[in-house]
Design a protein around this motif. Structure first.
Motif, short mmCIF file in Angstrom:
data_model
loop_
_atom_site.label_atom_id
_atom_site.label_comp_id
_atom_site.label_asym_id
_atom_site.label_seq_id
_atom_site.Cartn_x
_atom_site.Cartn_y
_atom_site.Cartn_z
N LEU A 31 -41.13 33.21 -39.76
CA LEU A 31 -40.78 32.99 -38.36
C LEU A 31 -42.05 32.83 -37.52
O LEU A 31 -43.01 33.57 -37.69
N ASP A 32 -42.02 31.88 -36.59
CA ASP A 32 -43.14 31.73 -35.66
C ASP A 32 -42.62 31.94 -34.23
O ASP A 32 -41.43 32.13 -34.00
N ARG A 33 -43.55 31.89 -33.28
CA ARG A 33 -43.18 32.21 -31.90
C ARG A 33 -42.14 31.24 -31.35
O ARG A 33 -41.22 31.64 -30.64
N GLU A 34 -42.27 29.97 -31.68
CA GLU A 34 -41.33 28.99 -31.15
C GLU A 34 -39.90 29.28 -31.61
O GLU A 34 -38.95 29.22 -30.82
N LEU A 35 -39.75 29.63 -32.89
CA LEU A 35 -38.43 29.93 -33.41
C LEU A 35 -37.89 31.23 -32.82
O LEU A 35 -36.71 31.32 -32.46
N ILE A 36 -38.75 32.24 -32.72
CA ILE A 36 -38.34 33.52 -32.14
C ILE A 36 -37.84 33.33 -30.71
O ILE A 36 -36.76 33.82 -30.34
N ASP A 37 -38.61 32.60 -29.91
CA ASP A 37 -38.20 32.38 -28.52
C ASP A 37 -36.94 31.52 -28.44
O ASP A 37 -36.13 31.69 -27.53
N GLY A 38 -36.78 30.61 -29.39
CA GLY A 38 -35.57 29.80 -29.41
C GLY A 38 -34.33 30.64 -29.69
O GLY A 38 -33.27 30.43 -29.07
N VAL A 39 -34.45 31.60 -30.60
CA VAL A 39 -33.33 32.51 -30.88
C VAL A 39 -32.99 33.32 -29.64
O VAL A 39 -31.81 33.47 -29.28
N LEU A 40 -34.01 33.84 -28.97
CA LEU A 40 -33.77 34.61 -27.74
C LEU A 40 -33.09 33.76 -26.67
O LEU A 40 -32.14 34.21 -26.01
N GLN A 41 -33.57 32.54 -26.51
CA GLN A 41 -33.01 31.66 -25.48
C GLN A 41 -31.55 31.34 -25.75
O GLN A 41 -30.71 31.37 -24.85
N GLU A 42 -31.25 31.02 -27.00
CA GLU A 42 -29.87 30.69 -27.33
C GLU A 42 -28.98 31.93 -27.24
O GLU A 42 -27.81 31.85 -26.83
N GLY A 43 -29.52 33.09 -27.62
CA GLY A 43 -28.76 34.33 -27.48
C GLY A 43 -28.45 34.63 -26.03
O GLY A 43 -27.34 35.07 -25.69
N ALA A 44 -29.41 34.36 -25.16
CA ALA A 44 -29.20 34.56 -23.73
C ALA A 44 -28.11 33.64 -23.21
O ALA A 44 -27.26 34.04 -22.39
N ARG A 45 -28.10 32.38 -23.68
CA ARG A 45 -27.08 31.44 -23.23
C ARG A 45 -25.70 31.88 -23.71
O ARG A 45 -24.73 31.90 -22.92
N TYR A 46 -25.59 32.26 -24.97
CA TYR A 46 -24.29 32.65 -25.52
C TYR A 46 -23.74 33.89 -24.81
O TYR A 46 -22.56 33.94 -24.43
N THR A 47 -24.57 34.90 -24.61
CA THR A 47 -24.07 36.13 -24.00
C THR A 47 -23.73 35.92 -22.53
O THR A 47 -22.75 36.51 -22.03
N ALA A 48 -24.50 35.10 -21.82
CA ALA A 48 -24.24 34.88 -20.40
C ALA A 48 -23.03 33.98 -20.17
O ALA A 48 -22.21 34.23 -19.28
N GLU A 49 -22.90 32.93 -20.98
CA GLU A 49 -21.86 31.92 -20.72
C GLU A 49 -20.55 32.18 -21.46
O GLU A 49 -19.49 31.78 -20.99
N VAL A 50 -20.63 32.84 -22.61
CA VAL A 50 -19.43 33.01 -23.44
C VAL A 50 -18.90 34.44 -23.39
O VAL A 50 -17.70 34.67 -23.20
N VAL A 51 -19.80 35.43 -23.56
CA VAL A 51 -19.35 36.81 -23.71
C VAL A 51 -19.16 37.51 -22.36
O VAL A 51 -18.11 38.12 -22.11
N ALA A 52 -20.15 37.44 -21.49
CA ALA A 52 -20.08 38.18 -20.23
C ALA A 52 -18.84 37.84 -19.39
O ALA A 52 -18.24 38.75 -18.79
N PRO A 53 -18.42 36.57 -19.33
CA PRO A 53 -17.22 36.28 -18.53
C PRO A 53 -15.94 36.95 -19.04
O PRO A 53 -14.95 37.01 -18.31
N LEU A 54 -15.95 37.46 -20.26
CA LEU A 54 -14.76 38.11 -20.82
C LEU A 54 -14.68 39.59 -20.45
O LEU A 54 -13.62 40.21 -20.62
N ASN A 55 -15.76 40.17 -19.97
CA ASN A 55 -15.85 41.61 -19.88
C ASN A 55 -14.85 42.20 -18.90
O ASN A 55 -14.18 43.19 -19.20
N ARG A 56 -14.77 41.63 -17.70
CA ARG A 56 -13.90 42.19 -16.68
C ARG A 56 -12.43 42.13 -17.11
O ARG A 56 -11.68 43.11 -17.02
#
Length: 596
Positions: A31-56
């Motif tokens: 793993l290099d920095r670009e891939l690590i940051d890409g995983v974080l970025q995509e994880g942020a998108r998934y949790t913000a757009e897909v998961v968080a709206p379900l919580n309430r």
């Protein structure tokens, strides 16, 4: 309320404090920095757009049990399918069974995002990773071949079935039975309670890891076995086959995490197979439990981050009164409450506790990676000792912290924080369970002293304290860091003295173990976080001196470290005074005198 992953702080911790790229090079995972940051970025998108709206809605709707089947809240099944399809379930799984074998240092950040976006949603996948670990380490080749790949992918999920109505922490009291069959399987009978995700409509199969007793088992915990008991027995082609003799008898109606099914599971002669040796089930259970306790610590961290975000957003928007020093924003009818010192006290307490805990979480995850992946055997052993020392602190302190930070958020919102529509009170209700399950925080404190500190005479704790002392020595001569380093070094000296006193008192009187445990764990955590804040401040100062950019971010790190040292670390003194009060004042009162 919305949730956005704190990507900048996560990158600071991963790259600038703990050099995850070098860590990955040591582990040889490419793993290099670009891939690590890409995983974080995509994880942020998934949790913000897909998961968080379900919580309430998950809190409002809850789960429904009908004819033995559990329906999860609207949207959970679709979100879980994305979780599986996009590879999130397989992040840390072993590569030979289809996993990505990504480091815990990276995965723990994504898991924190999930906890912050929706704790109920994360509950369904959280124990599967522990089941993978237990099966991979203790299962036969036949069981691994039949079940592990589907668990790693997330297509099938796992549970941990320990608790019974009469047997919680004291597993010696459990009564579930397992009787050997001629074909090498076992028939498992009994009832388990509080089983997270014991029944749900997200995955096509559920693999239960069940603690039970064989007919000739010795009494107590030395007679406990661990068995794999699937909802559907795997067919020869790898698909779910025959339905097993187990069922969900009820789901609990709870204070929080209402979107997560918490089940009573009945095993009525269900077919299962031993994991590991007969009567050696605790070894497999603790493999799973250690991962679960770390994950529950991340639950506290995720809830804390979500609560801080909500409080900060509201404090910036809510107009109320003028600042004590005069109008801060004269063009408005009143000033945003973030200009009031007491609101800032709460926000900075939240910020410094959450960000400090994130540093400790990643550091602990680093040890878990090294325990399993360092090329040197002695280094693996050393990392395992360090992780074992830290996990009860992570579980207990982070979950206490999450509850405190959620409470501060309610206070920042004032009356609106007490009203359901704003979503803040849900965080406080959801976080409360984290202090209870996978071993109450009192049990974590007992584990910390009895097994981790007394277990080796304080040797591993002394090693950790020495490393922090070296950190102080490295920075005490730097003018910008001298005050921080001096304060932390002083506390480390006090911590060493207190450790020796706790060990001596516990050896004199066994009651002192329980009497001092919670305060000693809390003291240890506050001083440990101070060490990480010194490390963060040193990195921030380096960046400012080298004009590396983002001066506001690094200046905020220095200011947060200063706040922590001045306004949060002093809490350690109260824990010191309390534990030095000893056991006598706790145990001297006759039971009948508690009430008249």
């Amino acid at each position: 309320m919305s949730y956005q992953a704190p990507l900048r702080d996560m990158r600071f911790v991963l790259h600038e404090l703990f050099d995850i790229s070098g860590h990955c090079a040591l582990l040889g995972n490419g793993l290099d920095r670009e891939l690590i940051d890409g995983v974080l970025q995509e994880g942020a998108r998934y949790t913000a757009e897909v998961v968080a709206p379900l919580n309430r809605n998950s809190d409002e709707q809850g789960c429904l049990l009908r004819d033995g089947q559990v329906s999860t809240p609207d949207g959970f099944a679709e979100a879980y399918q994305q979780y599986v399809d996009n590879g999130w379930a397989s992040m840390t799984g072993p590569s030979e069974y289809g996993g990505q074998a990504l480091p815990q240092m990276l995965a723990c950040n994504f898991h924190e995002m999930l906890m912050g976006a929706s704790l109920s949603f994360r509950v369904y996948s959280g124990l599967t990773e522990g089941a993978v670990l237990a099966l991979y380490k203790h299962g036969s080749e036949a069981l691994k071949g039949a079940y592990l790949e589907k668990l790693v992918s997330g297509q099938w999920t796992g549970t941990m079935c320990l608790t019974e109505p009469q047997a919680g922490t004291d597993l010696a009291l459990l009564r579930t039975k397992a009787e050997a069959q001629a074909d090498g399987s076992y028939k498992v009978s009994g009832s388990k309670i509080f089983i997270s995700g014991g029944e749900q409509d997200l995955s096509e199969n559920i693999i239960h890891l069940v603690l039970a007793r064989l007919p000739d088992a010795p009494a107590g915990v030395k007679g406990i076995s661990l068995l794999l008991v699937p909802k559907f027995i795997a067919a020869a082609d790898g698909t779910p086959g025959q339905r097993n003799a187990l069922s969900c008898g009820a789901i609990e109606h709870k204070m929080g995490i209402k979107g997560a099914s918490t089940c009573v599971m009945n095993f009525d002669g269900a077919t299962g197979w031993l994991l590991g040796e007969a009567n050696q089930g605790l070894a497999g259970m603790f493999t799973m439990m250690n991962d679960a306790r770390f994950q529950v610590g991340l639950q506290g961290l995720g809830i804390g981050e979500a609560a801080f975000q909500g409080a900060l957003r509201y404090a910036r928007e809510r107009l109320q009164s003028r600042a004590l020093s005069g109008p801060a924003e004269p063009g408005k009818a009143a000033d945003p409450i973030i200009h009031h010192p007491d609101v800032r006290r709460m926000l900075l307490t939240q910020k410094s506790l959450v960000e400090g805990s994130r540093m400790l979480a990643v550091y602990c995850a680093r040890q878990l990676d090294l325990e399993h992946g360092h090329p040197d055997a002695s280094a693996r052993k050393a990392a395992g000792k360090r992780a074992a020392l830290l996990i009860p602190i992570v579980k207990a302190f982070f979950t206490d912290m999450g509850q405190e930070v959620a409470s501060h958020a309610v206070q920042v919102y004032v009356g609106h924080g007490f009203i359901r529509e704003w979503g803040i009170e849900q965080l406080m209700r959801d976080s409360r369970i984290t202090q209870l399950y996978e071993g109450t925080n009192g049990i974590q404190a007992l584990d910390y002293i009895r097994r981790k500190v007394l277990g080796d005479g304080g040797a591993e704790l002394s090693s950790l304290q020495a490393e922090l002392s070296e950190l102080c020595d490295a920075h005490v001569a730097r003018p910008a860091l001298a005050a921080l380093a001096t304060t932390v070094q002083s506390r480390l000296g006090e911590w060493r003295e207190l450790s020796a006193e706790v060990i001596a008192a516990s050896q004199r009187d066994v009651q002192e173990i329980g009497a001092t445990s919670v305060d000693f764990l809390q003291y240890s955590a506050y001083v440990l976080l101070a060490g990480f804040w010194l490390q963060a401040a040193a990195r921030a100062q380096d960046a400012l001196e080298s004009a590396a950019g983002e001066p506001a971010f690094y200046q905020a790190k220095l200011q947060s470290a200063d706040f922590y040292l001045r306004r949060v670390l002093p809490r350690a003194s109260s824990h010191r005074e309390a534990l030095l009060g000893g056991a006598t004042c706790l145990m001297v009162m006759d039971e009948a005198s508690f009430a008249f």
